[in-house]
Design a protein around this motif. Sequence first.
Motif, PDB file in Angstrom:
ATOM      1  N   CYS A 117      -3.700  -2.180   5.585  1.00  0.00           N
ATOM      2  CA  CYS A 117      -3.420  -3.551   5.134  1.00  0.00           C
ATOM      3  C   CYS A 117      -2.336  -4.191   5.997  1.00  0.00           C
ATOM      4  O   CYS A 117      -2.457  -5.345   6.405  1.00  0.00           O
ATOM      5  CB  CYS A 117      -2.982  -3.561   3.672  1.00  0.00           C
ATOM      6  N   LEU A 120      -3.601  -5.265   9.319  1.00  0.00           N
ATOM      7  CA  LEU A 120      -4.501  -6.415   9.265  1.00  0.00           C
ATOM      8  C   LEU A 120      -3.820  -7.710   8.841  1.00  0.00           C
ATOM      9  O   LEU A 120      -4.327  -8.795   9.111  1.00  0.00           O
ATOM     10  CB  LEU A 120      -5.659  -6.123   8.301  1.00  0.00           C
ATOM     11  N   ASP A 121      -2.692  -7.598   8.161  1.00  0.00           N
ATOM     12  CA  ASP A 121      -2.015  -8.785   7.626  1.00  0.00           C
ATOM     13  C   ASP A 121      -0.545  -8.771   8.046  1.00  0.00           C
ATOM     14  O   ASP A 121       0.277  -8.102   7.446  1.00  0.00           O
ATOM     15  CB  ASP A 121      -2.132  -8.809   6.100  1.00  0.00           C
ATOM     16  N   ARG A 122      -0.230  -9.535   9.052  1.00  0.00           N
ATOM     17  CA  ARG A 122       1.146  -9.580   9.577  1.00  0.00           C
ATOM     18  C   ARG A 122       2.108 -10.303   8.637  1.00  0.00           C
ATOM     19  O   ARG A 122       3.301 -10.360   8.883  1.00  0.00           O
ATOM     20  CB  ARG A 122       1.169 -10.225  10.960  1.00  0.00           C
ATOM     21  N   ALA A 123       1.596 -10.859   7.540  1.00  0.00           N
ATOM     22  CA  ALA A 123       2.475 -11.529   6.578  1.00  0.00           C
ATOM     23  C   ALA A 123       3.218 -10.515   5.704  1.00  0.00           C
ATOM     24  O   ALA A 123       4.203 -10.855   5.055  1.00  0.00           O
ATOM     25  CB  ALA A 123       1.670 -12.480   5.696  1.00  0.00           C
ATOM     26  N   ILE A 124       2.752  -9.261   5.683  1.00  0.00           N
ATOM     27  CA  ILE A 124       3.440  -8.228   4.904  1.00  0.00           C
ATOM     28  C   ILE A 124       4.711  -7.849   5.661  1.00  0.00           C
ATOM     29  O   ILE A 124       4.654  -7.463   6.829  1.00  0.00           O
ATOM     30  CB  ILE A 124       2.543  -6.990   4.696  1.00  0.00           C
TER      31      ILE A 124
END
Length: 143
Positions: A117, A120-124
């Motif tokens: 995750c 795939l999601d650099r906002a984390i």
Amino acid sequence: MVTPVFVTRQSSLLAIQEAHERDLTVIGLTQRDPDVEEPGPQDFMPIGVELAVGRLLSMPDGSSSALVQGRLRVEVVEFTRLTPVLKARARVIFEPTSADKTTQALMRNALDLFERCVSLDRAIPEEAHLFAMNISEPGWLRI
């Protein structure tokens, strides 16, 4: 880990302000149907997280945010007040501190999925990733 929560309801803001001023904690609960504008006790899942409230922030658009830290998983026993904010009595859900082989395998799988995750999601936030990778007790993967 400390994380911001965005507060949109006036009643939630009042609860967080009261907790902040009186050095209390709040319980974060999942609402069953997010479209319900004025949720009552029946509109929440019974299991939640005790949250320590840190700094309150006023956002430029007029909304509010609070820095909170998850402490313990809790189960709501009863709601003791309904207005102006919901108030509840809760019991701590004690988590196991050791893990057998099956639990260790499940923990590795959960952490592997979380790593995917993150990739795939650099906002984390990177802090969340580092925090998760250092978890050794199985209960901390549920919060």
